[in-house]
Design an enzyme around this catalytic site. Structure first.
Site, mmCIF file in Angstrom:
data_model
loop_
_atom_site.group_PDB
_atom_site.id
_atom_site.type_symbol
_atom_site.label_atom_id
_atom_site.label_comp_id
_atom_site.label_asym_id
_atom_site.label_seq_id
_atom_site.Cartn_x
_atom_site.Cartn_y
_atom_site.Cartn_z
ATOM 1 N N CYS A 85 0.790 -1.156 0.096
ATOM 2 C CA CYS A 85 0.000 -0.120 0.000
ATOM 3 C C CYS A 85 0.963 1.203 -0.127
ATOM 4 O O CYS A 85 0.751 2.192 -1.054
ATOM 5 C CB CYS A 85 -1.039 0.122 1.094
ATOM 6 S SG CYS A 85 -2.289 -1.407 1.073
ATOM 7 N N HIS A 135 -2.701 6.534 4.412
ATOM 8 C CA HIS A 135 -1.422 5.517 4.671
ATOM 9 C C HIS A 135 -0.203 6.283 4.106
ATOM 10 O O HIS A 135 0.642 5.517 3.561
ATOM 11 C CB HIS A 135 -1.625 4.295 3.859
ATOM 12 C CG HIS A 135 -1.188 2.993 4.363
ATOM 13 N ND1 HIS A 135 -1.425 1.918 4.248
ATOM 14 C CD2 HIS A 135 -0.460 3.032 5.651
ATOM 15 C CE1 HIS A 135 -0.845 0.910 5.043
ATOM 16 N NE2 HIS A 135 -0.042 1.716 5.746
#
Length: 440
Positions: A85, A135
């Site tokens: 990610c 993130h």
């Protein structure tokens, strides 16, 4: 009961409502847009290229994306530079490779001073908005690894985005909160991708008279797989699903059960894509909007007997990618087989937007090839994993690697030398035995 689901699918298709206006042409080319284009970038998490209808999957129900593909540049070899990610996100917003921007491990802080997509578009006069999973804030030195996931992102760490409805990380899609522009904690109602889509539609309607950049970042279909809305789970009978030939026999039942739930997430997101496209059409900005759909990375889904990502195999590294921009690209499909890599996305968007590309960007601008209807002329996409971690850490087989994915071949080396070589045309499921000491 089945009539209900058929009706739901039909309604999802009708939501597209694409305009059929003919675009003005001069000598066979679309006229250059005179108004700065909007950019709507839709990001799913862990949606692999092999699990979408328009790329050949006959089990998954994705009518809106299938229809969108008929009006878009369709990338058959969109390759994530690093199949996990945070590194992907850092490469997307900066146009740099992970070892340049420095985020090659999850939950590490992306540089505050970086030149990013929102800073560039904001400087050009755009409104900027971000909704969903971020993130990129990361934890402070010495803090517990996941400590930042439930904390707000400071304003100076938002990389140029002003409209802000963001959670650093969550995979609880049915009891999800976020932080707003003032770092006030708010809650998404129900399945969060649906409420996030509502917020995106509101943003589009409020900004339709000004150029805007919007990134909508959904958490699904990232595991946990079983948490999709019940009505979408009911659309799939696991026993009837096909598994890829590289799923070992002992794992096929498990694969079908996982895929049924994974596909339920995919179909729920496809429904949201239809709502977004309908809203853009109704706002009157569809022709002058660059609409992008993609994912960070894929999911093995029991191919080679494993789940999730980080690996160098196609189920992990290949993602769907569609770019629709009627004013410059027209409304007919453009099939692209040359590979495109994560750092190439930002410069290509800037090229389509007629914006200058900063020197800090390492990716390639492929906008001219898209406008001309050509292949990209790109030979290979880089794949890497400088440090294996989490579910593929060293103790369960993780290894550092570098490799390239071309239109035809995959070649990967690890620290001890050559590891994998596949002719993907002759061996599309990458079943050839790996090199001298390797195991899958």
């Amino acid at each position: 009961m089945m009539n209900f689901y058929k009706t739901l699918i039909l309604c999802s298709i009708l939501l597209l409502g694409f305009s059929c206006k003919e675009q003005a042409k001069e000598e066979g080319k679309i006229e250059k847009a005179t108004v700065p284009p909007n950019v709507v970038f839709i990001l799913a998490d862990q949606w692999r290229a092999q699990s979408i209808g328009y790329l050949g999957n006959e089990d998954v129900i994705t009518p809106n994306l299938d229809s969108l593909s008929k009006q878009s540049a369709v990338f058959h070899n969109a390759v994530t530079v690093m199949a996990v990610c945070a590194p992907w996100r850092g490469s997307f917003i900066s146009g740099q490779y992970p070892l340049t921007h420095g985020v090659f491990y999850n939950d590490k802080p992306f540089p505050t001073e970086a030149t990013t997509i929102a800073k560039i578009y904001k400087k050009a006069g755009y409104q900027t908005g971000y909704i969903g999973k971020w993130h990129l804030n990361g934890h402070e030195r010495g803090e517990e690894h996941f400590s930042a996931r439930n904390k707000p992102v400071p304003k100076e760490r938002r990389q140029g985005f002003d409209y802000w409805k963001v959670r650093e990380v969550t995979h609880n899609y049915n009891d999800s909160f976020y932080f707003d522009e003032e770092n006030q904690k708010q809650f998404w109602e129900g399945y969060d991708a649906f409420s996030q889509t509502d917020s995106a539609i509101s943003y589009i309607n409020k900004n339709k008279d000004n150029p805007f950049l919007l990134v909508l970042s959904w958490g699904p279909p990232h595991d946990p797989y079983h948490t999709a809305p019940e009505e979408y789970k009911q659309m799939y009978d696991a026993s009837k699903l096909h598994v890829r030939p590289n799923v070992p026999e002992d794992f096929k039942d498990s694969a079908r059960n996982v895929m049924a739930n994974y596909y339920a997430h995919c179909t729920a997101l496809d429904y949201s894509v239809g709502r977004l496209l309908a809203a853009i059409e109704e706002a009157g900005v569809a022709d002058n909007t660059i609409f992008v759909f993609t994912s960070e990375h894929g999911d093995m889904l029991m191919s080679k007997g494993v789940l999730k990502k980080q690996r160098p195999w196609d189920e992990s590294i290949k993602v769907p990618l569609l770019i629709r921009y009627p004013d410059k690209l027209g409304k007919t499909p453009h099939q692209i087989y040359d590979p495109i890599n994560t750092p190439d996305l930002l410069p290509t968007l800037l090229g389509l937007s007629d914006l200058e590309i900063p020197h800090s960007i390492e990716g390639t601008d492929f906008s001219k090839a898209l406008i001309d209807g050509d292949e990209l002329g790109n030979e290979a996409a880089l794949i890497m994993l400088p440090v294996p971690f989490h579910e593929w850490q060293f103790m369960n087989g993780g290894r550092e690697f570098r490799g390239v994915r071309t239109k035809k071949y995959t070649y990967v080396k690890d620290l001890l030398g050559p590891w994998l070589l596949y002719d993907n045309e002759q061996d599309p499921y990458q079943n050839a035995q790996p090199g001298r000491y390797a195991s899958v």
